[in-house]
Design a protein around this motif. Structure first.
Motif, PDB file in Angstrom:
ATOM      1  N   ILE A 213       0.672  -1.302  -0.310  1.00  9.51           N
ATOM      2  CA  ILE A 213       0.459   0.346  -0.072  1.00  9.51           C
ATOM      3  C   ILE A 213       0.356   0.764   0.425  1.00  9.51           C
ATOM      4  CG2 ILE A 213      -1.840   1.155   1.168  1.00  9.51           C
ATOM      5  CD1 ILE A 213      -2.570  -1.280   2.282  1.00  9.51           C
ATOM      6  N   THR A 214       1.589   1.046   0.673  1.00 11.37           N
ATOM      7  CA  THR A 214       2.940   2.304   0.990  1.00 11.37           C
ATOM      8  C   THR A 214       3.643   2.535  -0.695  1.00 11.37           C
ATOM      9  OG1 THR A 214       2.942   1.845   3.492  1.00 11.37           O
ATOM     10  CG2 THR A 214       4.709   3.251   1.989  1.00 11.37           C
ATOM     11  N   ILE A 215       3.423   1.439  -0.967  1.00 15.19           N
ATOM     12  CA  ILE A 215       4.576   1.495  -2.091  1.00 15.19           C
ATOM     13  C   ILE A 215       3.279   2.029  -3.664  1.00 15.19           C
ATOM     14  CG2 ILE A 215       5.492   0.102  -4.190  1.00 15.19           C
ATOM     15  CD1 ILE A 215       7.150  -1.197  -2.025  1.00 15.19           C
ATOM     16  N   LEU A 216       2.357   2.205  -3.343  1.00 18.16           N
ATOM     17  CA  LEU A 216       1.729   2.322  -4.588  1.00 18.16           C
ATOM     18  C   LEU A 216       0.929   3.950  -4.383  1.00 18.16           C
ATOM     19  CD1 LEU A 216      -0.892  -0.761  -4.105  1.00 18.16           C
ATOM     20  CD2 LEU A 216       0.037  -0.256  -6.709  1.00 18.16           C
ATOM     21  N   GLN A 217       1.035   4.165  -3.189  1.00 17.08           N
ATOM     22  CA  GLN A 217       0.983   5.614  -2.569  1.00 17.08           C
ATOM     23  C   GLN A 217       2.015   6.670  -3.162  1.00 17.08           C
ATOM     24  OE1 GLN A 217      -0.263   5.505   1.424  1.00 17.08           O
ATOM     25  NE2 GLN A 217      -2.432   5.007   1.103  1.00 17.08           N
ATOM     26  N   GLY A 218       2.953   5.683  -3.124  1.00 16.08           N
ATOM     27  CA  GLY A 218       4.810   6.612  -3.194  1.00 16.08           C
ATOM     28  C   GLY A 218       4.792   6.279  -5.122  1.00 16.08           C
ATOM     29  N   LEU A 219       4.246   5.395  -5.479  1.00 19.29           N
ATOM     30  CA  LEU A 219       4.474   5.396  -7.138  1.00 19.29           C
ATOM     31  C   LEU A 219       3.099   6.558  -7.802  1.00 19.29           C
ATOM     32  CD1 LEU A 219       5.097   1.710  -8.109  1.00 19.29           C
ATOM     33  CD2 LEU A 219       6.397   3.180  -8.115  1.00 19.29           C
ATOM     34  N   ALA A 220       1.638   6.429  -6.982  1.00 19.13           N
ATOM     35  CA  ALA A 220       1.002   7.273  -7.742  1.00 19.13           C
ATOM     36  C   ALA A 220       1.499   9.018  -7.381  1.00 19.13           C
ATOM     37  CB  ALA A 220      -0.500   7.006  -6.730  1.00 19.13           C
ATOM     38  N   GLU A 221       2.039   9.353  -6.375  1.00 19.41           N
ATOM     39  CA  GLU A 221       2.221  10.124  -6.710  1.00 19.41           C
ATOM     40  C   GLU A 221       3.486  10.657  -7.241  1.00 19.41           C
ATOM     41  OE1 GLU A 221       5.280  13.039  -2.767  1.00 19.41           O
ATOM     42  OE2 GLU A 221       4.657  11.194  -2.487  1.00 19.41           O
ATOM     43  N   LEU A 222       4.335   9.708  -7.081  1.00 17.72           N
ATOM     44  CA  LEU A 222       5.419  10.203  -8.778  1.00 17.72           C
ATOM     45  C   LEU A 222       4.764  10.409  -9.995  1.00 17.72           C
ATOM     46  CD1 LEU A 222       8.373   9.987  -9.342  1.00 17.72           C
ATOM     47  CD2 LEU A 222       7.811   7.277 -10.006  1.00 17.72           C
ATOM     48  N   TYR A 223       4.347   9.404 -10.404  1.00 16.03           N
ATOM     49  CA  TYR A 223       3.149   9.587 -11.707  1.00 16.03           C
ATOM     50  C   TYR A 223       2.473  10.784 -12.041  1.00 16.03           C
ATOM     51  CZ  TYR A 223       4.414   4.508 -12.434  1.00 16.03           C
ATOM     52  OH  TYR A 223       5.619   3.844 -12.690  1.00 16.03           O
ATOM     53  N   GLU A 224       1.519  11.593 -10.529  1.00 12.38           N
ATOM     54  CA  GLU A 224       0.795  12.584 -10.480  1.00 12.38           C
ATOM     55  C   GLU A 224       2.194  13.611 -10.605  1.00 12.38           C
ATOM     56  OE1 GLU A 224      -2.713  11.301  -7.542  1.00 12.38           O
ATOM     57  OE2 GLU A 224      -0.529  12.367  -6.589  1.00 12.38           O
ATOM     58  N   LYS A 225       3.311  14.212 -10.263  1.00 10.48           N
ATOM     59  CA  LYS A 225       4.411  14.544 -10.393  1.00 10.48           C
ATOM     60  C   LYS A 225       4.919  14.993 -11.852  1.00 10.48           C
ATOM     61  CE  LYS A 225       6.636  15.295  -6.115  1.00 10.48           C
ATOM     62  NZ  LYS A 225       6.992  14.871  -5.290  1.00 10.48           N
ATOM     63  N   GLU A 226       4.781  13.545 -12.558  1.00  9.86           N
ATOM     64  CA  GLU A 226       4.789  13.522 -13.909  1.00  9.86           C
ATOM     65  C   GLU A 226       3.840  13.833 -14.568  1.00  9.86           C
ATOM     66  OE1 GLU A 226       6.505   9.649 -15.349  1.00  9.86           O
ATOM     67  OE2 GLU A 226       8.190   9.713 -13.459  1.00  9.86           O
ATOM     68  N   ASP A 227       2.611  13.460 -14.580  1.00  4.77           N
ATOM     69  CA  ASP A 227       1.818  14.308 -15.036  1.00  4.77           C
ATOM     70  C   ASP A 227       1.770  15.203 -15.393  1.00  4.77           C
ATOM     71  OD1 ASP A 227      -0.736  13.490 -16.742  1.00  4.77           O
ATOM     72  OD2 ASP A 227      -1.843  14.773 -15.066  1.00  4.77           O
ATOM     73  N   ASP A 228       1.964  16.410 -13.933  1.00  6.70           N
ATOM     74  CA  ASP A 228       2.235  17.839 -14.009  1.00  6.70           C
ATOM     75  C   ASP A 228       3.398  18.655 -14.820  1.00  6.70           C
ATOM     76  OD1 ASP A 228      -0.295  18.160 -12.187  1.00  6.70           O
ATOM     77  OD2 ASP A 228       1.042  17.758 -10.149  1.00  6.70           O
ATOM     78  N   LEU A 229       4.077  17.295 -14.552  1.00  5.89           N
ATOM     79  CA  LEU A 229       5.123  17.868 -15.825  1.00  5.89           C
ATOM     80  C   LEU A 229       5.399  17.700 -17.066  1.00  5.89           C
ATOM     81  CD1 LEU A 229       8.019  18.937 -16.000  1.00  5.89           C
ATOM     82  CD2 LEU A 229       9.408  16.832 -15.592  1.00  5.89           C
ATOM     83  N   GLU A 230       4.696  17.535 -17.523  1.00  7.09           N
ATOM     84  CA  GLU A 230       4.604  17.045 -18.811  1.00  7.09           C
ATOM     85  C   GLU A 230       2.794  17.694 -19.465  1.00  7.09           C
ATOM     86  OE1 GLU A 230       2.319  12.829 -18.999  1.00  7.09           O
ATOM     87  OE2 GLU A 230       4.704  11.590 -19.080  1.00  7.09           O
ATOM     88  N   ARG A 231       2.137  17.975 -18.301  1.00 12.26           N
ATOM     89  CA  ARG A 231       0.708  19.103 -18.758  1.00 12.26           C
ATOM     90  C   ARG A 231       1.948  20.769 -18.999  1.00 12.26           C
ATOM     91  NH1 ARG A 231      -4.530  17.855 -17.930  1.00 12.26           N
ATOM     92  NH2 ARG A 231      -4.567  15.917 -17.106  1.00 12.26           N
ATOM     93  N   THR A 232       3.040  20.951 -18.685  1.00 12.72           N
ATOM     94  CA  THR A 232       3.741  22.100 -17.975  1.00 12.72           C
ATOM     95  C   THR A 232       4.615  22.157 -19.610  1.00 12.72           C
ATOM     96  OG1 THR A 232       3.169  22.437 -15.552  1.00 12.72           O
ATOM     97  CG2 THR A 232       5.431  23.588 -16.648  1.00 12.72           C
ATOM     98  N   LEU A 233       4.954  21.072 -20.129  1.00  9.97           N
ATOM     99  CA  LEU A 233       5.906  20.983 -20.813  1.00  9.97           C
ATOM    100  C   LEU A 233       4.905  21.008 -22.245  1.00  9.97           C
ATOM    101  CD1 LEU A 233       8.412  18.618 -19.922  1.00  9.97           C
ATOM    102  CD2 LEU A 233       9.074  20.994 -20.299  1.00  9.97           C
ATOM    103  N   ARG A 234       3.836  20.668 -21.937  1.00 10.21           N
ATOM    104  CA  ARG A 234       3.188  20.452 -23.542  1.00 10.21           C
ATOM    105  C   ARG A 234       2.674  21.974 -23.457  1.00 10.21           C
ATOM    106  NH1 ARG A 234       1.130  15.370 -22.043  1.00 10.21           N
ATOM    107  NH2 ARG A 234      -0.387  16.284 -21.404  1.00 10.21           N
ATOM    108  N   SER A 235       2.124  22.666 -22.396  1.00 14.20           N
ATOM    109  CA  SER A 235       2.200  24.194 -22.346  1.00 14.20           C
ATOM    110  C   SER A 235       2.799  24.973 -23.110  1.00 14.20           C
ATOM    111  CB  SER A 235       1.115  24.356 -21.244  1.00 14.20           C
ATOM    112  OG  SER A 235      -0.257  23.785 -20.414  1.00 14.20           O
TER     113      SER A 235
END
Length: 247
Positions: free
Chosen positions: A115-137
Motif C-alpha cells: 500500500i505504501t509503495i502504491l501511494q508513493g508510485l501514485a505521487e511520482l506519476y502525478e508529478k510526472e503528469d504535472d511536468l508533462e502538462r507544463t511542458l506541453r503548455s
C-alpha cells in the motif's frame, strides 16, 4: 479437452491480420503518466480501505474509463483470482506497464508494504503528469509559430515567388543574388516538392517502425535526446527523480 475463445476480436480485424496486429500494437502502447497515477492511487486506496486484492481489481475494472487499461484490468483480475501475484499478472502485458512499477509492486508484495509503495508510485506519476502538462503548455506557442512559418514558406515558394519571377523576367533586369536563389529554390520545390514530401514521410515512418522494433535504435535515440541543449537536461533530471524515488 476444449479450448474456448473468451475475448474475441470482431469482424474485419479477424479477417485482416495487418489491421489486427496494428490494433493490438496501439492497445498495448505504454500507459501515460495520468493513467498510471490513477491506477496506482485507486488501487492503493482500495487496499488501504481493507478490500482484498481480487475485489480491488474488480472495482478498478468497473471504475476505469480508459479502454486499453480496462481490458488489461479485466484480464489481470482473472489472473489474480487464479492465484498469481499482482506483479506477475501485470508483467504479462509487454510495455503497457513500466518495469520499474512492476518491480516496485513485487518488492511491496515481498516486504508487506504494497500500500505504501502504491501511494508513493501514485505521487511520482502525478508529478510526472504535472511536468508533462507544463511542458506541453510551454511548447504549444512555439509549435504554432513553427507551423505558421512552415505554411507561410510553402505558400511563398509555391504561389508567390513563381508570380514574382514572371514579373521580374518581364522587366529584363539583372536580379540580385539572393533573389535569384529564392526563385531557383521555388522552381526546385515546384518540380520536386511532392517527391520530397513523400520521401520524407516514408523516411519518418521507417524510422518510427525501426525505433519500435530495434532496441539498439531505441538506445541511440535516447542517447541523442540526452545530448539536446535544453530538452536533454529536462529528460535527464526527470529520469534521476524517477530512479531516486523508485529506489
Amino acid at each position: 479437452v476444449e479450448v474456448v475463445e473468451v475475448f474475441s476480436e470482431g469482424g474485419i480485424f479477424r479477417q485482416m491480420g495487418v489491421l489486427k496486429g496494428l490494433r493490438q500494437r496501439i492497445q498495448r502502447r505504454p500507459l501515460n503518466s495520468q493513467a498510471l497515477a490513477l491506477f496506482t492511487r485507486r488501487l492503493g486506496d482500495l487496499l488501504d480501505a481493507g478490500l482484498p486484492m481480487q475485489k480491488a481489481m474488480d472495482q478498478l475494472h468497473a471504475q476505469t474509463r480508459d479502454r486499453a487499461l480496462k481490458n488489461v484490468l479485466r484480464s489481470a483480475a482473472f489472473r489474480v483470482k487464479s492465484g498469481e501475484s499482482l506483479s506477475a499478472a501485470l508483467s504479462g502485458y509487454g510495455p503497457l506497464f513500466p518495469r520499474s512499477l512492476i518491480g516496485a509492486i513485487e518488492a511491496g508484495e515481498t516486504g508487506g508494504g504494497l500500500i505504501t509503495i502504491l501511494q508513493g508510485l501514485a505521487e511520482l506519476y502525478e508529478k510526472e503528469d504535472d511536468l508533462e502538462r507544463t511542458l506541453r503548455s510551454a511548447l504549444l506557442y512555439p509549435t504554432l509559430v513553427l507551423l505558421v512559418s512552415a505554411a507561410t514558406l510553402v505558400v511563398m515558394f509555391t504561389y508567390l515567388l513563381p508570380t514574382l519571377s514572371v514579373l521580374y523576367s518581364d522587366l529584363g533586369q539583372e536580379l540580385p543574388g539572393p533573389t535569384r536563389f529564392l526563385i531557383g529554390a521555388s522552381a526546385f520545390f515546384q518540380t520536386f516538392g511532392p517527391f520530397i514530401l513523400v520521401g520524407g514521410f516514408g523516411l519518418l515512418l521507417g524510422l518510427v517502425i525501426l525505433h519500435a522494433r530495434s532496441p539498439r535504435m531505441q538506445k541511440l535515440t535516447a542517447a541523442a535526446v540526452l545530448k539536446l541543449p535544453v530538452v536533454g537536461r529536462i529528460v535527464l533530471n526527470r529520469e534521476i527523480v524517477r530512479f531516486s524515488h523508485t529506489l
